[in-house]
Design a protein around this motif. Structure first.
Motif, PDB file in Angstrom:
ATOM      1  N   LEU A 177      -4.776  12.473   6.359  1.00  0.00           N
ATOM      2  CA  LEU A 177      -5.171  11.364   5.110  1.00  0.00           C
ATOM      3  C   LEU A 177      -6.564  11.469   4.874  1.00  0.00           C
ATOM      4  O   LEU A 177      -7.112  11.304   3.735  1.00  0.00           O
ATOM      5  CB  LEU A 177      -4.988   9.866   5.664  1.00  0.00           C
ATOM      6  N   HIS A 223      -6.361  -5.698  15.106  1.00  0.00           N
ATOM      7  CA  HIS A 223      -7.006  -4.448  15.219  1.00  0.00           C
ATOM      8  C   HIS A 223      -5.958  -3.631  14.017  1.00  0.00           C
ATOM      9  O   HIS A 223      -5.340  -2.684  14.354  1.00  0.00           O
ATOM     10  CB  HIS A 223      -6.713  -3.516  16.330  1.00  0.00           C
ATOM     11  N   SER A 241      -4.859 -13.266  13.140  1.00  0.00           N
ATOM     12  CA  SER A 241      -4.791 -12.162  12.371  1.00  0.00           C
ATOM     13  C   SER A 241      -6.151 -11.626  12.054  1.00  0.00           C
ATOM     14  O   SER A 241      -6.264 -10.346  11.959  1.00  0.00           O
ATOM     15  CB  SER A 241      -4.122 -12.474  10.986  1.00  0.00           C
ATOM     16  N   ARG A 242      -7.255 -12.317  11.755  1.00  0.00           N
ATOM     17  CA  ARG A 242      -8.426 -11.726  11.115  1.00  0.00           C
ATOM     18  C   ARG A 242      -9.180 -11.020  12.396  1.00  0.00           C
ATOM     19  O   ARG A 242     -10.298 -10.538  12.122  1.00  0.00           O
ATOM     20  CB  ARG A 242      -9.231 -12.881  10.918  1.00  0.00           C
ATOM     21  N   ASP A 287      -8.836  -0.634  -1.580  1.00  0.00           N
ATOM     22  CA  ASP A 287      -7.231  -0.487  -2.048  1.00  0.00           C
ATOM     23  C   ASP A 287      -6.507  -1.754  -2.126  1.00  0.00           C
ATOM     24  O   ASP A 287      -5.774  -1.978  -3.116  1.00  0.00           O
ATOM     25  CB  ASP A 287      -6.701   0.288  -1.132  1.00  0.00           C
ATOM     26  N   TYR A 288      -6.958  -2.577  -1.194  1.00  0.00           N
ATOM     27  CA  TYR A 288      -6.046  -3.805  -1.125  1.00  0.00           C
ATOM     28  C   TYR A 288      -6.389  -4.785  -2.239  1.00  0.00           C
ATOM     29  O   TYR A 288      -5.588  -5.488  -2.773  1.00  0.00           O
ATOM     30  CB  TYR A 288      -6.468  -4.610   0.289  1.00  0.00           C
ATOM     31  N   TYR A 324       0.585  -6.366   1.356  1.00  0.00           N
ATOM     32  CA  TYR A 324      -0.284  -6.899   2.106  1.00  0.00           C
ATOM     33  C   TYR A 324      -1.183  -8.221   1.448  1.00  0.00           C
ATOM     34  O   TYR A 324      -1.770  -8.694   2.168  1.00  0.00           O
ATOM     35  CB  TYR A 324      -1.538  -6.035   2.507  1.00  0.00           C
ATOM     36  N   MET A 326       0.735  -1.249  -0.043  1.00  0.00           N
ATOM     37  CA  MET A 326      -0.145   0.033  -0.112  1.00  0.00           C
ATOM     38  C   MET A 326       0.692   1.265  -0.039  1.00  0.00           C
ATOM     39  O   MET A 326       2.105   1.147  -0.033  1.00  0.00           O
ATOM     40  CB  MET A 326      -0.849   0.095   1.285  1.00  0.00           C
ATOM     41  N   THR A 342      -8.471 -13.332   5.392  1.00  0.00           N
ATOM     42  CA  THR A 342      -7.836 -12.671   6.393  1.00  0.00           C
ATOM     43  C   THR A 342      -8.097 -11.194   6.157  1.00  0.00           C
ATOM     44  O   THR A 342      -8.351 -10.296   7.263  1.00  0.00           O
ATOM     45  CB  THR A 342      -6.514 -13.132   6.666  1.00  0.00           C
ATOM     46  N   TYR A 343      -7.487 -10.461   5.344  1.00  0.00           N
ATOM     47  CA  TYR A 343      -7.567  -9.328   5.304  1.00  0.00           C
ATOM     48  C   TYR A 343      -9.008  -8.443   5.186  1.00  0.00           C
ATOM     49  O   TYR A 343      -9.097  -7.190   5.777  1.00  0.00           O
ATOM     50  CB  TYR A 343      -6.733  -8.680   3.989  1.00  0.00           C
ATOM     51  N   LEU A 386     -11.483  -9.724   6.662  1.00  0.00           N
ATOM     52  CA  LEU A 386     -12.157  -9.898   7.982  1.00  0.00           C
ATOM     53  C   LEU A 386     -11.188  -8.940   9.001  1.00  0.00           C
ATOM     54  O   LEU A 386     -11.955  -8.264   9.920  1.00  0.00           O
ATOM     55  CB  LEU A 386     -11.671 -11.121   8.521  1.00  0.00           C
ATOM     56  N   LEU A 387     -10.028  -8.718   8.964  1.00  0.00           N
ATOM     57  CA  LEU A 387      -9.216  -7.834   9.846  1.00  0.00           C
ATOM     58  C   LEU A 387      -9.632  -6.441   9.691  1.00  0.00           C
ATOM     59  O   LEU A 387      -9.866  -5.674  10.594  1.00  0.00           O
ATOM     60  CB  LEU A 387      -7.944  -8.041   9.907  1.00  0.00           C
ATOM     61  N   ILE A 437      -4.530   5.122  13.231  1.00  0.00           N
ATOM     62  CA  ILE A 437      -4.760   5.681  11.991  1.00  0.00           C
ATOM     63  C   ILE A 437      -6.353   5.636  11.592  1.00  0.00           C
ATOM     64  O   ILE A 437      -7.244   6.484  11.476  1.00  0.00           O
ATOM     65  CB  ILE A 437      -3.970   5.682  10.815  1.00  0.00           C
ATOM     66  N   ASN A 493     -13.542  -6.357  10.887  1.00  0.00           N
ATOM     67  CA  ASN A 493     -13.556  -6.463  12.231  1.00  0.00           C
ATOM     68  C   ASN A 493     -13.161  -5.350  13.021  1.00  0.00           C
ATOM     69  O   ASN A 493     -13.943  -4.905  14.179  1.00  0.00           O
ATOM     70  CB  ASN A 493     -12.743  -7.948  12.728  1.00  0.00           C
ATOM     71  N   HIS A 494     -12.118  -4.855  12.839  1.00  0.00           N
ATOM     72  CA  HIS A 494     -11.262  -3.765  13.519  1.00  0.00           C
ATOM     73  C   HIS A 494     -12.118  -2.580  13.451  1.00  0.00           C
ATOM     74  O   HIS A 494     -12.549  -1.844  14.460  1.00  0.00           O
ATOM     75  CB  HIS A 494      -9.898  -3.645  12.957  1.00  0.00           C
ATOM     76  N   ASP A 507      -1.019  -3.597  11.250  1.00  0.00           N
ATOM     77  CA  ASP A 507       0.036  -3.875  12.233  1.00  0.00           C
ATOM     78  C   ASP A 507      -0.244  -4.730  13.342  1.00  0.00           C
ATOM     79  O   ASP A 507       0.643  -5.291  13.885  1.00  0.00           O
ATOM     80  CB  ASP A 507       0.258  -2.215  12.462  1.00  0.00           C
ATOM     81  N   ASP A 562      -4.693  -3.847  -5.230  1.00  0.00           N
ATOM     82  CA  ASP A 562      -3.416  -4.051  -5.283  1.00  0.00           C
ATOM     83  C   ASP A 562      -2.725  -5.572  -5.349  1.00  0.00           C
ATOM     84  O   ASP A 562      -1.581  -5.676  -5.281  1.00  0.00           O
ATOM     85  CB  ASP A 562      -2.770  -2.946  -4.210  1.00  0.00           C
ATOM     86  N   PRO A 587     -10.307   0.493   2.791  1.00  0.00           N
ATOM     87  CA  PRO A 587      -9.030  -0.131   2.791  1.00  0.00           C
ATOM     88  C   PRO A 587      -8.979  -1.435   1.997  1.00  0.00           C
ATOM     89  O   PRO A 587      -8.017  -1.861   1.322  1.00  0.00           O
ATOM     90  CB  PRO A 587      -8.388  -0.109   4.356  1.00  0.00           C
ATOM     91  N   ASP A 595      -1.762   1.155  12.381  1.00  0.00           N
ATOM     92  CA  ASP A 595      -3.097   1.182  11.743  1.00  0.00           C
ATOM     93  C   ASP A 595      -4.250   1.126  12.796  1.00  0.00           C
ATOM     94  O   ASP A 595      -5.194   1.959  12.363  1.00  0.00           O
ATOM     95  CB  ASP A 595      -3.181  -0.245  11.134  1.00  0.00           C
ATOM     96  N   ALA A 596      -3.899   0.922  13.987  1.00  0.00           N
ATOM     97  CA  ALA A 596      -5.236   0.972  14.883  1.00  0.00           C
ATOM     98  C   ALA A 596      -5.472   2.082  15.385  1.00  0.00           C
ATOM     99  O   ALA A 596      -6.495   2.882  15.703  1.00  0.00           O
ATOM    100  CB  ALA A 596      -4.827   0.056  16.133  1.00  0.00           C
TER     101      ALA A 596
END
Lengths: 479, 479
Positions: free
Chosen positions: B190, A162, A158-159, B57-58, B6, A1, B125-126, B128-129, B168, B132-133, A165, B61, B54, B165-166
């Protein structure tokens, strides 16, 4: 990213204060800040320090781009003098820190920063968020790894982390805490903490039947077969289909299965039944792995109740430290040095007594018993003090000063090591595996009483007489 | 810092399954996955969806670099066929999702992915994270903002966030949840979510006296003076010194102070005393801001007890969602489509009844009462169904099917909107301020009973008769 400039990952007040220091002439002062925490999460007896490596990278990279300065100008609160100062901003101060993996206790510095006031202030947020997050996870992981009593623990979370990172560096911290491996592929790539994984329920669902799914997996991975057996019903279909796939596919190849995984239901009960079925079918070497919202308390209970589990996959309750997701590290001014080199100790008083700080530029010594190499206490001293190992050392409780203990035959180890000197990195970042090994020896240096999950023995963090006097004078001063 | 790919932020089993799908010929199948959650954190009545931007974007990419493939080859478990496949990997599927800020309920899809099996699996995974977050924080922020009953709430928590990340994206999510501003400078840069901040205790300690520190701040920021008054003693020194600095510095300039901040002690008590002192000194317009481990429960109690607080700074309990730091979103296979376009619905059964999934490729409709525009229920339908607004609609509880309700004069709104079609982005990412405004109208569309902090009314998420029949048949099938 896209690449972010983490210099801008600061609390806005660090910039308004920086501007204010410049306008008030306070930028000529050198500030000393301590990063420390006030209590161990989960009522534990110690924490495992983690998060220094990204801090080093951050400090080396500190800078404001033209775009950053333009953004700040647009906020309409900063002087042109300050914005010009930011143009050539870099870190020129000193940093001392405990190496990653060190066991640490409340109210002692984990990091000490000595730098021109504006610089020392600006790095507050990033230092705190790294240490707070990663020490939280390393400490939690250490609890979970100890609960498993030698059984393998895998990080799976991971899933539920937060953000990115939290997943990547959380897995890194989990390894430092003592977890064996991770599901997080990129953490393996970046740090060499091994990533492993086999299948999700979706693999089983994707095929026409559970047996077909298992047989296909055995064909693809005859050397590393671990089957997830709870998509439909563990005892009625999962284990029988797994045994049939082992018999049909692995046996003719002369291969043995590695294991099965249970991810729902009453795992203690199911694991005993599954163990018996696997043993009876000729697979006593097939391991049983458990997952499903585990933490140190549930793992301890499962083992206590005789669960037949050889390994644990731990997800959300590790990667978020669910039972207590805050590591309350703070960053407090402890002294100010003027242009002539005179250091004035500073204190923060509070209506909450626990929020009162230990003032001054300090050193931290860990006192070890030379006979058994166990840690006895940590001693905070004024920066120019060093315990004399040739004489008995009297330690006293800083609150109940009549509580005393004299130690002889001790070794005093300085905990904070130089990281930056005059802005130059003087510390060699250790390899990941060396941090993991060091963390293990650190926990082993503690008495068992300190490592209990509940009601641990309160490890002593004491003040030297000289430091205690300085603090007491500041507390009694009129203002 | 360095740019990360990522794509590698995946659970290792997504890659072992991908390799397995390829070797088993399952890569020709198209998989349908739903991302949904099973319960609202904090026993709340609804969640605020967040995290789509995000993800977009992921997905755009997604790729494996040469170094990534070399790393995977080194793991020794992947076929050369699979590694060659990864070389040209990109996402070619379809994605539907609810826009950020949408209020969502358990067991309904927030995202549906339709893609070749390997692709759909890899992004698990991406996706979900992120969801979830960010949904966790947006939902928590919404609770806290509502507790403040119109008073300003500022997000302060970067230092306790679980990594960069948590901090921002957590601040970004907090704004979507309804918080007014943040301390996180980079989130302003941002996303345009305004960053604010004034001073820490270190500002006060840096000067020779508290009064000197306050006077210097007033001189630097006469138009935006907010003084932190608890470094030593709020009522004995903090407020008197603040009043003296206002009198000495601001008054001659014809300026008024913005506020004072209390960060420790019994804030309800201190705020009433401070209010009186400020009023008596001629500063009734000087606001009182409170911080110190606040959340929705403490804010509600403070207001209930008559605290004289005009704004709240909320840190660790928002940015970590401390009371419940896990948003349990999952990503489950719901259907498989073969090369001829035949869709087979799939279900995951479980010993834990709540873990049983809603099968099939679905659409979600929100049913609104046309008279008051309030949301009545959400209806999960098979993908080719659409409620007929011209006829009465009978809703029934999917577990207690005799519990029925017939609605007339309703509007059915489709919740999931197209994001990617055949790998092409077809969605225009909304501006941040528009997401914030949309989230506000979303919460307003709920009955008050659904928004209670405790024991909220259980909002209905029902299944169409056709979908219910499919699920029931799958549950009763032999296997």
């Amino acid at each position: 990213m896209t690449e972010l400039n983490y210099t801008m990952l600061c609390d806005f007040y660090e910039l308004t204060m920086g501007n204010g220091y410049l306008l008030s002439g306070m930028d000529k002062k050198t500030a000393y800040f301590d990063l420390f925490f006030r209590r161990v999460p989960d009522e534990g007896g110690f924490a495992v320090a983690c998060g220094l490596e990204p801090i080093i990278d951050y400090i080396e990279d500190l800078h404001f781009s033209e775009a950053d300065i333009e953004f700040l100008r647009g906020k309409g609160v900063f002087s042109e003098e300050f914005l010009a100062y930011l143009k050539d901003f870099k870190f020129t101060g000193d940093v001392w820190a405990v190496p990653e993996g060190t066991v640490v206790f409340p109210n002692e510095p984990i990091i000490t920063v000595r730098a021109p006031a504006i610089q020392a202030q600006l790095i507050e947020t990033y230092l705190l968020l790294c240490i707070n997050h990663q020490s939280l996870i390393a400490t939690k992981a250490n609890r979970i790894a100890r609960a498993a009593q030698g059984r393998a623990v895998s990080e799976f979370g991971s899933r539920r982390a937060h953000g990115a990172d939290a997943a990547i560096l959380g897995a890194r911290a989990a390894g430092i805490g003592g977890v064996l491996n991770t599901a997080c592929t990129i953490t393996d790539q970046l740090y060499g903490f091994p990533a492993t994984g086999t299948m999700a329920h979706s693999w089983v669902q994707m095929f026409d039947s559970e047996y077909d799914a298992f047989a296909a997996y055995c064909k693809c991975y005859p050397d590393s077969t671990v089957l997830l057996v709870d998509t439909f019903n563990v005892l009625k279909s999962g284990i029988p289909n797994a045994i049939k796939a082992f018999d049909d596919v692995l046996k003719p190849l002369g291969k043995r299965p590695l294991g099965v995984r249970l991810d729902s239901g009453d795992i203690t009960y199911l694991s005993k039944k599954a163990r018996k079925m696997l043993d009876d079918a000729g697979y006593p070497d097939c391991k049983i792995i458990a997952s499903n919202s585990l933490d140190e308390y549930i793992i301890r209970d499962m083992i206590f109740q005789g669960a037949e589990v050889d390994g644990f996959g731990v997800g959300e309750r590790l990667i978020t430290a669910r039972s207590e997701p805050v590591f309350g590290g703070v960053y407090k001014l402890v002294a100010v040095e003027d242009e002539s080199g005179n250091i004035t100790p500073k204190i923060k008083i509070s209506e909450n007594v626990v929020k009162i700080t230990n003032p001054h530029f300090k050193k931290v010594y860990r006192i070890y018993d030379r006979e058994n190499h166990k840690a006895i206490a940590d001693l905070l001293c004024v920066h120019d003090e060093k315990p004399d190992e040739s004489k008995p050392l009297t330690l006293f409780d800083p609150n109940y000063t009549w509580k005393k203990k004299t130690v002889t035959d001790f070794e005093a180890r300085e905990l904070l090591v130089p990281i930056f000197e005059g802005g130059r990195l003087v510390y060699k970042k250790p390899a990941y595996k060396d941090i993991v090994a060091y963390a293990k020896t650190e926990v082993e240096s503690l008495w068992d009483e300190v490592t209990r999950f509940e009601n641990p023995h309160n490890y002593y963090v004491d003040l030297s007489q000289k430091l205690w006097n300085i603090k007491n004078d500041l507390l009694n001063a009129d203002r």
